[in-house]
Scaffold this motif. Structure first.
Motif, PDB file in Angstrom:
ATOM      1  N   GLY A  99       0.813  -1.211   0.000  1.00  0.00           N
ATOM      2  CA  GLY A  99       0.000   0.000   0.000  1.00  0.00           C
ATOM      3  C   GLY A  99       0.848   1.265   0.000  1.00  0.00           C
ATOM      4  N   ILE A 100       1.923   1.276   0.784  1.00  0.00           N
ATOM      5  CA  ILE A 100       2.807   2.455   0.812  1.00  0.00           C
ATOM      6  C   ILE A 100       3.480   2.648  -0.541  1.00  0.00           C
ATOM      7  CG2 ILE A 100       4.932   3.356   1.836  1.00  0.00           C
ATOM      8  CD1 ILE A 100       4.064   2.051   4.470  1.00  0.00           C
ATOM      9  N   ALA A 101       3.894   1.533  -1.180  1.00  0.00           N
ATOM     10  CA  ALA A 101       4.526   1.640  -2.498  1.00  0.00           C
ATOM     11  C   ALA A 101       3.551   2.196  -3.538  1.00  0.00           C
ATOM     12  CB  ALA A 101       5.049   0.271  -2.939  1.00  0.00           C
ATOM     13  N   LEU A 102       2.308   1.712  -3.513  1.00  0.00           N
ATOM     14  CA  LEU A 102       1.309   2.227  -4.457  1.00  0.00           C
ATOM     15  C   LEU A 102       1.001   3.699  -4.190  1.00  0.00           C
ATOM     16  CD1 LEU A 102      -1.195  -0.765  -4.665  1.00  0.00           C
ATOM     17  CD2 LEU A 102       0.409  -0.003  -6.405  1.00  0.00           C
ATOM     18  N   LEU A 103       0.910   4.070  -2.914  1.00  0.00           N
ATOM     19  CA  LEU A 103       0.645   5.473  -2.582  1.00  0.00           C
ATOM     20  C   LEU A 103       1.792   6.370  -3.040  1.00  0.00           C
ATOM     21  CD1 LEU A 103      -1.185   7.525  -1.196  1.00  0.00           C
ATOM     22  CD2 LEU A 103      -0.001   7.018   0.956  1.00  0.00           C
ATOM     23  N   ALA A 104       3.043   5.895  -2.867  1.00  0.00           N
ATOM     24  CA  ALA A 104       4.187   6.691  -3.315  1.00  0.00           C
ATOM     25  C   ALA A 104       4.180   6.851  -4.834  1.00  0.00           C
ATOM     26  CB  ALA A 104       5.486   6.018  -2.855  1.00  0.00           C
ATOM     27  N   GLU A 105       3.845   5.791  -5.549  1.00  0.00           N
ATOM     28  CA  GLU A 105       3.774   5.892  -7.009  1.00  0.00           C
ATOM     29  C   GLU A 105       2.695   6.876  -7.446  1.00  0.00           C
ATOM     30  OE1 GLU A 105       3.189   1.959  -8.429  1.00  0.00           O
ATOM     31  OE2 GLU A 105       5.253   1.334  -8.066  1.00  0.00           O
ATOM     32  N   LEU A 106       1.529   6.809  -6.803  1.00  0.00           N
ATOM     33  CA  LEU A 106       0.459   7.743  -7.149  1.00  0.00           C
ATOM     34  C   LEU A 106       0.866   9.187  -6.867  1.00  0.00           C
ATOM     35  CD1 LEU A 106      -2.714   5.848  -5.861  1.00  0.00           C
ATOM     36  CD2 LEU A 106      -2.093   6.329  -8.225  1.00  0.00           C
ATOM     37  N   LEU A 107       1.527   9.420  -5.736  1.00  0.00           N
ATOM     38  CA  LEU A 107       1.957  10.776  -5.414  1.00  0.00           C
ATOM     39  C   LEU A 107       3.006  11.277  -6.397  1.00  0.00           C
ATOM     40  CD1 LEU A 107       2.145  10.608  -1.507  1.00  0.00           C
ATOM     41  CD2 LEU A 107       0.403  11.705  -2.928  1.00  0.00           C
ATOM     42  N   LEU A 108       3.905  10.377  -6.823  1.00  0.00           N
ATOM     43  CA  LEU A 108       4.906  10.782  -7.812  1.00  0.00           C
ATOM     44  C   LEU A 108       4.260  11.131  -9.149  1.00  0.00           C
ATOM     45  CD1 LEU A 108       7.785   8.235  -7.106  1.00  0.00           C
ATOM     46  CD2 LEU A 108       7.812  10.694  -6.702  1.00  0.00           C
ATOM     47  N   VAL A 109       3.318  10.316  -9.571  1.00  0.00           N
ATOM     48  CA  VAL A 109       2.657  10.584 -10.853  1.00  0.00           C
ATOM     49  C   VAL A 109       1.861  11.878 -10.790  1.00  0.00           C
ATOM     50  CG1 VAL A 109       0.883   9.748 -12.427  1.00  0.00           C
ATOM     51  CG2 VAL A 109       2.596   8.171 -11.542  1.00  0.00           C
ATOM     52  N   ILE A 110       1.109  12.065  -9.708  1.00  0.00           N
ATOM     53  CA  ILE A 110       0.314  13.294  -9.583  1.00  0.00           C
ATOM     54  C   ILE A 110       1.220  14.515  -9.479  1.00  0.00           C
ATOM     55  CG2 ILE A 110      -1.306  14.524  -8.093  1.00  0.00           C
ATOM     56  CD1 ILE A 110      -2.541  11.811  -7.400  1.00  0.00           C
ATOM     57  N   GLY A 111       2.309  14.388  -8.720  1.00  0.00           N
ATOM     58  CA  GLY A 111       3.225  15.519  -8.600  1.00  0.00           C
ATOM     59  C   GLY A 111       3.887  15.870  -9.920  1.00  0.00           C
ATOM     60  N   ALA A 112       4.287  14.844 -10.673  1.00  0.00           N
ATOM     61  CA  ALA A 112       4.894  15.119 -11.979  1.00  0.00           C
ATOM     62  C   ALA A 112       3.879  15.676 -12.966  1.00  0.00           C
ATOM     63  CB  ALA A 112       5.516  13.836 -12.537  1.00  0.00           C
ATOM     64  N   TRP A 113       2.623  15.259 -12.818  1.00  0.00           N
ATOM     65  CA  TRP A 113       1.587  15.762 -13.721  1.00  0.00           C
ATOM     66  C   TRP A 113       1.258  17.231 -13.429  1.00  0.00           C
ATOM     67  CZ3 TRP A 113      -0.695  14.025 -18.036  1.00  0.00           C
ATOM     68  CH2 TRP A 113      -1.873  14.643 -18.457  1.00  0.00           C
TER      69      TRP A 113
END
Length: 202
Positions: A99-113
């Protein structure tokens, strides 16, 4: 526009709440009912976005087939869910890491977007005028992505055949249909003519 925004927030809020209740409910039947409610609200979101075909497809396929089938399976099988949940805590650390890994990936994608110049934003392909949403989707599926579409169908076919093979059990002493034997029968094999005396039975 105000009505569309109101309906968007209503559908979104109910969809998120019902999705949380799917995993929070202790009763599996209630989870399936909340899943159906989630699908219904997501259908409303699709219709608001102009993708009425995807919305109706979600209702027909998932609500009408998958969710109802899962509901019948849960109701017919006598599954002891209390026994299944006894060993769930031992997998909690692994689940938390995932769950933490998925949350980090989502935050990275949203931040880069959201960052200026972070990710190139591809513009939406213009929809030709005079055709429906369903026709436009069909043109894309059966022209540009026809190979992937056929490969997906092949994967689903293999999965269906594999599920049938894995669940097929041959029971002994069970009469089964033999089509070749039935076709090869003749009149002499199945009919026996006897001449009985008058007023006397066999």
């Amino acid at each position: 526009m105000i009505a569309a925004a109101v309906f968007f927030y209503i559908f979104s809020a109910v969809a998120v709440a019902s999705a949380l209740m799917v995993i929070a409910s202790r009763n599996p039947v209630h989870s399936v009912l909340f899943l159906i409610l989630t699908f219904a609200n997501v259908t409303g979101l699709f219709i608001l976005l102009g993708a009425e075909f995807l919305g109706l497809l979600l209702v027909i396929v998932y609500v009408g087939a998958v969710a109802v089938l899962f509901l019948f399976v849960v109701m017919m099988l006598d599954v002891d869910f209390a026994a299944l949940k006894k060993g769930a805590l031992q997998y909690a650390p692994v689940g938390a890491l995932v769950g933490i890994a998925l949350l980090a990936e989502l935050l990275l994608v949203i931040g880069a977007w959201l960052a200026p110049g972070g990710l190139p934003r591809a513009g939406a392909a213009p929809i030709p005028q005079g055709i429906t949403n369903t026709e436009a989707l069909a043109r894309v599926l059966y022209t540009d992505f026809v190979l992937y579409f056929q490969l997906a169908g092949l994967v689903l076919l293999v999965a269906m055949i594999g599920a049938i093979v894995l669940t097929l059990r041959h029971k002994p002493n069970v009469r089964r249909q033999d089509i070749a034997r039935q076709v090869a029968r003749t009149k002499e094999d199945v009919i026996e003519l006897r001449k009985t005396p008058f007023r006397r039975g066999l």
